[in-house]
Each structure stands twice: as C-alpha cells, then as structure tokens.
Design an enzyme around this catalytic site. Structure first.
Site, mmCIF file in Angstrom:
data_model
loop_
_atom_site.group_PDB
_atom_site.id
_atom_site.type_symbol
_atom_site.label_atom_id
_atom_site.label_comp_id
_atom_site.label_asym_id
_atom_site.label_seq_id
_atom_site.Cartn_x
_atom_site.Cartn_y
_atom_site.Cartn_z
ATOM 1 N N GLU A 1 -8.660 -23.668 4.922
ATOM 2 C CA GLU A 1 -9.218 -25.177 5.107
ATOM 3 C C GLU A 1 -7.933 -25.730 4.957
ATOM 4 O OE1 GLU A 1 -10.708 -25.746 0.713
ATOM 5 O OE2 GLU A 1 -12.710 -24.449 1.801
ATOM 6 N N LYS B 1 -22.541 -30.902 -1.963
ATOM 7 C CA LYS B 1 -22.816 -29.975 -0.518
ATOM 8 C C LYS B 1 -23.585 -30.070 0.567
ATOM 9 C CE LYS B 1 -18.553 -27.071 -1.377
ATOM 10 N NZ LYS B 1 -18.203 -25.468 -1.864
#
EC number: 4.2.1.11
Length: 434
Positions: free
Chosen positions: A210, A343
């Site tokens: 990330e 999400k």
C-alpha cells in the site's frame, strides 16, 4: 436509459494478480469499472470467485467470474430494460440471479464490477458528477471531503517484515482542506523515509503493498515511535494524529494472539486478549493514537466489547463487520466497536454498501471508506466517500499510482466544489456536525 452492452475482461491489479474489469455501454457512452482485492480477508466476506487452475496465474485467474458476467449477468440486465439510474433495481436483479447469501454463484467480484459500472453510467445519465449521484442514491444533501488516513508503515500480511500489526497511519486532522491534508501527509511521509533510512539503512525504505515503508522491525511500539518522530520532525505535532489497523485475526492462534506470527510457532509467547488490550492502552497513553481497527479476532466478540467500553477512541470493525448488515447489527447490539470500515468488495454491490453505511451512521457510528491492498487505477471510492459524507478514507500512502489515483481524484472534487467544499478535519468521526 437502459444498458446497451456489457463486456467483462480479466486485467491485473497492483500486486500482479488477475481481477475483473467491466465495460458498460449506454447511449451516453462507455463506463468502465475495475474490482479491488484484499490480502488479509475476513472469513465472513462475500465470496471472491477465483478459477483455482494452478497452471494459470497460480490459481488466481478470474475467467469464471468474467464468463458469469458475459454469459449470464449481461443478457439479463440488458433484456430487463431497467434504466442505469435505478441502481437498487439492477443490483437486486443480480442478487436474485445469484441466489446465494455470499454471492458464491457468480462471485462478488463479478456482481460488484457490474454494479460499479452501473453507478458510473447512472451519474452520466443524470448529468451529475459521480459523487453527487452517489449522494442522491444515499439520500444525502451534504457533500464532505474526508480526512485521509495514510498508511505510512506496513506490516502484517502486507509486508515481508517481522511486524505483526498491519498498518500504521497518519491522519492530518488539523489541515485546512483536503489539498492541505495531502501536503501535510506527503511531507510527513518523506520525513519518515529519512528517519527510517538514518536508523536502519537505505534498504529499510522499501515499500509494502500500500506504499508504506516496511522496515524490518518486530516491536509495534517501535513503528509508532518512528511515526511520532516523523510527525514532530516535520513540525505537525498539533495537526497530525495516528491510526492503526492491527488485523488481529491474522495472528489469532488457539484463543490467543501471537505478535511474532511470522516466526515459527511457539505457544509459550502467545498473549491473551486482555494482555493485548493492555498493550493498546499503552499505545493510546504514549502516542497520539485516535483510531484502532480490528484490535481482536473477528470472532473474539467479548474482547471487542470489553475494550471498546474502556477506551474513548475510535474502534473500527473490518474483519469483524465485513460491510455486512447482519454483522453490523450484531456489533451494534454487543457494542463491539464504534466505526465501520466500508469496503465495497466485502459486500459486493453499491446498493448494499450504501445500506451498510446508512445502518452504521444511524447507530451513531463513524464510517471509514477503504481501498484494498490489491488495487487498480479505478477511483470510484473517492467519489463514494464524498457522496456518503463519511469524513474519513484510507487508501494507502501518498505513494504508488493506484493509491494516488484516489487521492488525486479527491483533490479534483474539492476544486470542483469550490466554496461549497467542506473538509471533515477534527470532526472526521462525526462529520454531520459540520
């Protein structure tokens, strides 16, 4: 305006793994969406369909999901004649066609790809920016720019180091605008790079999935110390706070927690939920930690409830709640946490994601919109967070294009809104007070 054509294909995500991309055509043109994928996934998430053919992409191909879209979902949606502005009707039609609770027939990755593309087409049909269309779908009249939670140190399942806890984040709550928050975040990120390089050498500044740094440290407090030092050194002590994603389900072993889970198993070093809770209390006392995600295993409900009752900070449910209304309702009942991690690919459709968000907000929770560790250049969640007014988003470090794509889109949205733009800032947990 109804759908004229839908075509799905297999593309690669930011980790080099296959994922689903969908092209949807209406009289207004082509609308494209791509689906993300997680590494540390909750066992209660909707099913991500993979081919399982070890001879191809090590079993991770998504040709089955692609075929479900092209041969089953596309004809059904096109023949229905339902307009793309009818998000809920089209999503529900796909859910009925799938007929399973966890979308295991078509795969959540198939349904979501189409759902995202429908949403983009619906916005164009209404001649609205995507974030305004989403706000209308959710019944929101407000639009709020979120505080970004930058994941600057990676551990857990996102990095090859010894660190058990998965993400150490910085939140520029004292910034004046989203653009200002990006500057603060980037400056602290670069300062942190220098701090890590000075302490551990240049190879310690390699980045994880990330975009955060992944120095080979074992102690989680050491990661917090590095982040705190970088914030202080950059001169933003008053403007920056810290968030964590522990992803504790990844190191839950036989009812206990193994903070050295990347080494060979040794049950004598495992600690209890109470001991882990005490460690978090130390973190909150010694560092400006204001948010902890997944502090315990996804089924260790008692530990969650006990800890949330004893701390005044934001406790975020991810693996615990998996963006699923049934899990959220139980968490509300048991007072297990006070913030939902949203999400879209955990639940698998835009409609259900909006419903999950509204359910959390109605119960006084915060909501943080999130990327996945396997991402694409798709920027849907940037518009989603503004339209849903959640006030907080995590989509990685200010590094790696698939992460910056979302942050850059948010800067564009803020610019487009002009004087209408409001930044969540210190109210990131409850932006409705703005």
């Amino acid at each position: 305006m109804s759908i004229e054509k839908i075509w799905a294909r297999e593309i690669l995500d930011s980790r080099g793994n296959p994922t689903v991309e969908v092209d949807l055509y209406t009289a207004k043109g082509l609308f494209r969406a791509a689906v993300p994928s997680g590494a540390s996934t909750g066992i209660y998430e909707a099913l991500e369909l993979r081919d399982g053919d070890k001879q191809r992409y090590l079993g991770k191909g998504v040709l089955k999901a692609v075929d479900h879209i092209n041969s089953r979902i596309a004809p059904a949606l096109i023949s229905s004649g339902i307009s793309v502005v009818e998000q809920e009707k089209l999503d529900n039609l796909m859910l009925e066609l799938d007929g399973t609770e966890n979308k295991s027939k078509f795969g959540a990755n198939a349904i979501l790809g189409v759902s995202l593309a429908v949403c983009k087409a619906g916005a164009a049909e209404r001649d609205l920016p995507l974030y305004r269309h989403i706000a209308q779908l959710a019944g929101n009249s407000d639009l709020i720019l979120p505080v970004p939670a930058f994941n600057v140190i990676n551990g857990g399942s996102h990095a090859g180091n010894k660190l058990a806890m998965q993400e150490f984040m910085i939140l520029p709550v004292g910034a004046e605008s989203f653009r200002d928050a990006m500057r603060l975040g980037a400056e602290v990120y670069h300062t942190l790079k220098g701090v890590i390089k000075d302490k551990y050498g240049k190879d310690a500044t390699n980045v994880g999935d990330e975009g955060g740094f992944a120095p080979n440290i074992l102690e989680n407090s050491e990661a917090l110390e590095l982040v705190k030092e970088a914030i202080d050194k950059a001169g933003y002590t008053e403007k920056m706070v810290i968030g964590m994603d522990v992803a504790a389900s990844e190191f839950y072993r036989d009812g206990k927690y193994d903070l050295d889970f990347k080494s060979p198993a040794d049950p004598s070093r495992y600690i209890t939920g109470d001991q882990l809770g005490a460690l978090y209390q130390d973190f909150v006392r010694n560092y400006p930690v204001v948010s902890i995600e997944d502090p315990f295993d996804q089924d260790d409900w008692a530990a969650w409830s006990k800890f949330t009752a004893n701390v005044g900070i934001q406790i975020v449910g991810d693996d615990l709640t998996v963006t699923n209304p049934k899990r959220i309702e139980r968490a509300v009942e048991e007072k297990a946490c006070n913030c939902l991690l949203l999400k879209v690919n955990q639940i698998g459709s835009v409609t259900e994601a909006i419903q999950a968000c509204k359910l959390a907000q109605e119960n006084g929770w915060g909501v943080m919109v999130s990327h996945r560790s396997g991402e694409t250049e798709d920027t849907f969640i940037a518009d989603l967070v503004v339209g849903l007014c959640t006030g907080q988003i995590k989509t990685g470090a200010p590094c790696r294009s698939e992460r910056l794509a979302k942050y850059n889109q948010l800067m564009r949205i803020e610019e487009e809104l002009g004087d209408e733009a409001r930044f969540a800032g210190h109210n990131f947990r409850n932006p409705s007070v703005l």
